[in-house]
Write a protein that holds these residues in place. Structure first.
Motif, PDB file in Angstrom:
ATOM      1  N   SER A  62       6.051  14.721  -8.133  1.00 19.68           N
ATOM      2  CA  SER A  62       6.401  13.897  -9.286  1.00 19.68           C
ATOM      3  C   SER A  62       7.598  13.006  -8.984  1.00 19.68           C
ATOM      4  O   SER A  62       7.618  11.819  -9.349  1.00 19.68           O
ATOM      5  N   THR A  63       8.588  13.564  -8.297  1.00 20.32           N
ATOM      6  CA  THR A  63       9.773  12.791  -7.926  1.00 20.32           C
ATOM      7  C   THR A  63       9.422  11.673  -6.943  1.00 20.32           C
ATOM      8  O   THR A  63       9.896  10.538  -7.078  1.00 20.32           O
ATOM      9  N   LEU A  83       8.995  15.554 -14.703  1.00 18.36           N
ATOM     10  CA  LEU A  83       9.051  16.815 -13.967  1.00 18.36           C
ATOM     11  C   LEU A  83      10.055  16.722 -12.813  1.00 18.36           C
ATOM     12  O   LEU A  83       9.679  16.773 -11.639  1.00 18.36           O
ATOM     13  N   PRO A  84      11.333  16.580 -13.108  1.00 16.11           N
ATOM     14  CA  PRO A  84      12.331  16.565 -12.033  1.00 16.11           C
ATOM     15  C   PRO A  84      12.499  17.955 -11.427  1.00 16.11           C
ATOM     16  O   PRO A  84      12.127  18.961 -12.040  1.00 16.11           O
ATOM     17  N   ILE A  85      13.071  18.005 -10.247  1.00 20.72           N
ATOM     18  CA  ILE A  85      13.216  19.279  -9.545  1.00 20.72           C
ATOM     19  C   ILE A  85      14.133  20.233 -10.304  1.00 20.72           C
ATOM     20  O   ILE A  85      13.910  21.452 -10.307  1.00 20.72           O
ATOM     21  N   TRP A  86      15.150  19.695 -11.003  1.00 20.54           N
ATOM     22  CA  TRP A  86      16.046  20.576 -11.754  1.00 20.54           C
ATOM     23  C   TRP A  86      15.312  21.300 -12.882  1.00 20.54           C
ATOM     24  O   TRP A  86      15.662  22.426 -13.245  1.00 20.54           O
ATOM     25  N   LEU A  87      14.279  20.651 -13.457  1.00 23.54           N
ATOM     26  CA  LEU A  87      13.506  21.310 -14.505  1.00 23.54           C
ATOM     27  C   LEU A  87      12.707  22.469 -13.927  1.00 23.54           C
ATOM     28  O   LEU A  87      12.559  23.521 -14.569  1.00 23.54           O
ATOM     29  N   PHE A  88      12.164  22.268 -12.704  1.00 18.52           N
ATOM     30  CA  PHE A  88      11.492  23.374 -12.020  1.00 18.52           C
ATOM     31  C   PHE A  88      12.447  24.561 -11.882  1.00 18.52           C
ATOM     32  O   PHE A  88      12.057  25.713 -12.089  1.00 18.52           O
ATOM     33  N   ILE A 124       1.548  29.822 -18.308  1.00 14.55           N
ATOM     34  CA  ILE A 124       2.175  28.830 -19.186  1.00 14.55           C
ATOM     35  C   ILE A 124       3.036  27.873 -18.368  1.00 14.55           C
ATOM     36  O   ILE A 124       3.036  26.659 -18.593  1.00 14.55           O
ATOM     37  N   TRP A 125       3.772  28.431 -17.409  1.00 15.27           N
ATOM     38  CA  TRP A 125       4.610  27.615 -16.530  1.00 15.27           C
ATOM     39  C   TRP A 125       3.756  26.596 -15.774  1.00 15.27           C
ATOM     40  O   TRP A 125       4.104  25.414 -15.680  1.00 15.27           O
ATOM     41  N   ILE A 126       2.621  27.049 -15.251  1.00 19.71           N
ATOM     42  CA  ILE A 126       1.712  26.148 -14.525  1.00 19.71           C
ATOM     43  C   ILE A 126       1.204  25.040 -15.442  1.00 19.71           C
ATOM     44  O   ILE A 126       1.179  23.862 -15.066  1.00 19.71           O
ATOM     45  N   LEU A 132       3.348  17.895 -17.518  1.00 21.73           N
ATOM     46  CA  LEU A 132       4.469  16.985 -17.270  1.00 21.73           C
ATOM     47  C   LEU A 132       4.164  16.059 -16.094  1.00 21.73           C
ATOM     48  O   LEU A 132       4.560  14.884 -16.098  1.00 21.73           O
ATOM     49  N   LEU A 133       3.451  16.604 -15.094  1.00 24.82           N
ATOM     50  CA  LEU A 133       3.053  15.773 -13.955  1.00 24.82           C
ATOM     51  C   LEU A 133       2.076  14.696 -14.404  1.00 24.82           C
ATOM     52  O   LEU A 133       2.227  13.512 -14.052  1.00 24.82           O
ATOM     53  N   PHE A 134       1.064  15.080 -15.182  1.00 27.37           N
ATOM     54  CA  PHE A 134       0.105  14.102 -15.689  1.00 27.37           C
ATOM     55  C   PHE A 134       0.800  13.079 -16.578  1.00 27.37           C
ATOM     56  O   PHE A 134       0.497  11.882 -16.539  1.00 27.37           O
ATOM     57  N   LEU A 135       1.745  13.553 -17.392  1.00 27.91           N
ATOM     58  CA  LEU A 135       2.457  12.658 -18.293  1.00 27.91           C
ATOM     59  C   LEU A 135       3.279  11.633 -17.521  1.00 27.91           C
ATOM     60  O   LEU A 135       3.404  10.476 -17.933  1.00 27.91           O
ATOM     61  N   THR A 136       3.835  12.043 -16.386  1.00 27.87           N
ATOM     62  CA  THR A 136       4.605  11.127 -15.551  1.00 27.87           C
ATOM     63  C   THR A 136       3.746   9.957 -15.076  1.00 27.87           C
ATOM     64  O   THR A 136       4.193   8.802 -15.086  1.00 27.87           O
ATOM     65  N   PHE A 137       2.511  10.253 -14.702  1.00 28.18           N
ATOM     66  CA  PHE A 137       1.642   9.213 -14.138  1.00 28.18           C
ATOM     67  C   PHE A 137       0.732   8.543 -15.170  1.00 28.18           C
ATOM     68  O   PHE A 137       0.162   7.500 -14.899  1.00 28.18           O
ATOM     69  N   PHE A 138       0.574   9.171 -16.347  1.00 26.21           N
ATOM     70  CA  PHE A 138      -0.340   8.624 -17.356  1.00 26.21           C
ATOM     71  C   PHE A 138       0.367   8.474 -18.701  1.00 26.21           C
ATOM     72  O   PHE A 138      -0.164   8.839 -19.743  1.00 26.21           O
ATOM     73  N   LEU A 139       1.582   7.938 -18.674  1.00 24.43           N
ATOM     74  CA  LEU A 139       2.382   7.830 -19.889  1.00 24.43           C
ATOM     75  C   LEU A 139       1.690   6.998 -20.958  1.00 24.43           C
ATOM     76  O   LEU A 139       1.823   7.274 -22.150  1.00 24.43           O
TER      77      LEU A 139
END
Length: 290
Positions: A62-63, A83-88, A124-126, A132-139
């Protein structure tokens, strides 16, 4: 009169959950799976490490999608990384916190529910990271999220009301949504293997149909997969996971009552290690008359 909810039932009322067919199915299913019954601790550890690694890679992906545009992408370059790395890192800490708490509080006959709870939290985490990954690319497809949220709210509220009726013996009109979803789940459990078999046959006959597409059809396929995964998770959450975990919650809330109901001794119920540490020598210890 204070409205009753699914977390406030008495022991007697909670026994109504034992008649739920999906809960019976989940109990029998988890008993047989080493990941839940505690017979494969090394395997569970290795799977957990592997999945955590995958989730970390998703955050990196994502980053990278923000920093470097992907060639031939059917969507515009994303500008917001959801989905930044700090959120992970935060999600990892939260998962470990729940895992540590549930592991320290569970006893022998509750271990299976605790292990499922931890696996459920992992799922749930997955789902969170995937969305969030999909949202990053399909806003620009935000309307899809609205549909998913509305659908999910309808399903979860319907099942919550169904559980309340079951717990408290409330008589009411038939819930059409709940009945429809019950039928769908029953068919999925009964014929799901057939879908998998058909997919295997399809891949055998047409082995070259798995190439990634970067055109509009590829875009539509990815979005459709996103919707299908979210809806599938919502249905499983409402009709399999939530009732099963609720039953485990009541067994944890009323341990002595359920122990007596199942006719087990305290050592059989709690396990010798837990019994010696938390029960033996306290007022909780059952005195056996000679």
């Amino acid at each position: 009169m204070k409205q009753k909810n699914i977390m406030t039932a008495s022991f007697e009322k909670s026994l109504n959950l034992s008649d739920d067919n999906f809960i019976k199915y989940m109990i029998e299913d988890t008993k047989e799976r080493k990941i839940f019954n505690g017979k494969s601790k090394i395997g569970v550890t290795l799977i957990s490490i592997f999945l955590i690694g995958i989730l970390y890679v998703l955050a990196i992906f994502s980053t990278k999608g923000i920093e470097t545009p992907f060639k031939d992408s059917p969507v515009p370059q994303p500008t917001i990384n959801f989905l930044p790395i700090w959120l992970f890192g935060i999600l990892l800490i939260v998962w470990f916190a729940f895992w540590g708490y549930s592991s320290s509080k569970s006893y022998l006959n509750e271990k299976m529910f605790a292990n499922f709870f931890n696996a459920h939290n992992f799922l749930i985490w997955i789902v969170i990271e995937a969305n969030l990954l999909f949202l990053t690319f399909f806003l620009k497809s935000l309307t899809i999220i609205g549909i998913i949220i509305l659908f999910g709210y309808t399903i979860l509220i319907s099942k919550k009301q169904s559980l309340e009726k079951q717990l408290f013996n409330i008589k009411s009109e038939t819930n059409k949504v709940d009945n429809t979803m019950h039928k769908i789940i029953h068919y999925m459990l009964k014929y799901g293997w057939l879908i998998i078999l058909l997919w295997i046959v399809w891949k055998f006959i047409f082995p070259n149909t798995d190439g990634a597409r970067t055109d509009m059809m590829g875009f539509i396929g990815i979005v459709a997969m996103w919707i299908a995964i979210d809806i599938g998770f919502i249905v499983l959450e409402a009709y399999l996971f939530l009732p099963y975990l609720l039953y485990g919650y009541y067994r944890y809330k009323y341990p002595e009552e359920y122990r007596d109901w199942e006719g087990k001794t305290q050592i059989e119920w709690y396990g010798e290690k837990y019994f010696n540490k938390h029960i033996k020598g306290t007022e909780k210890e059952e005195k056996i008359n000679d």
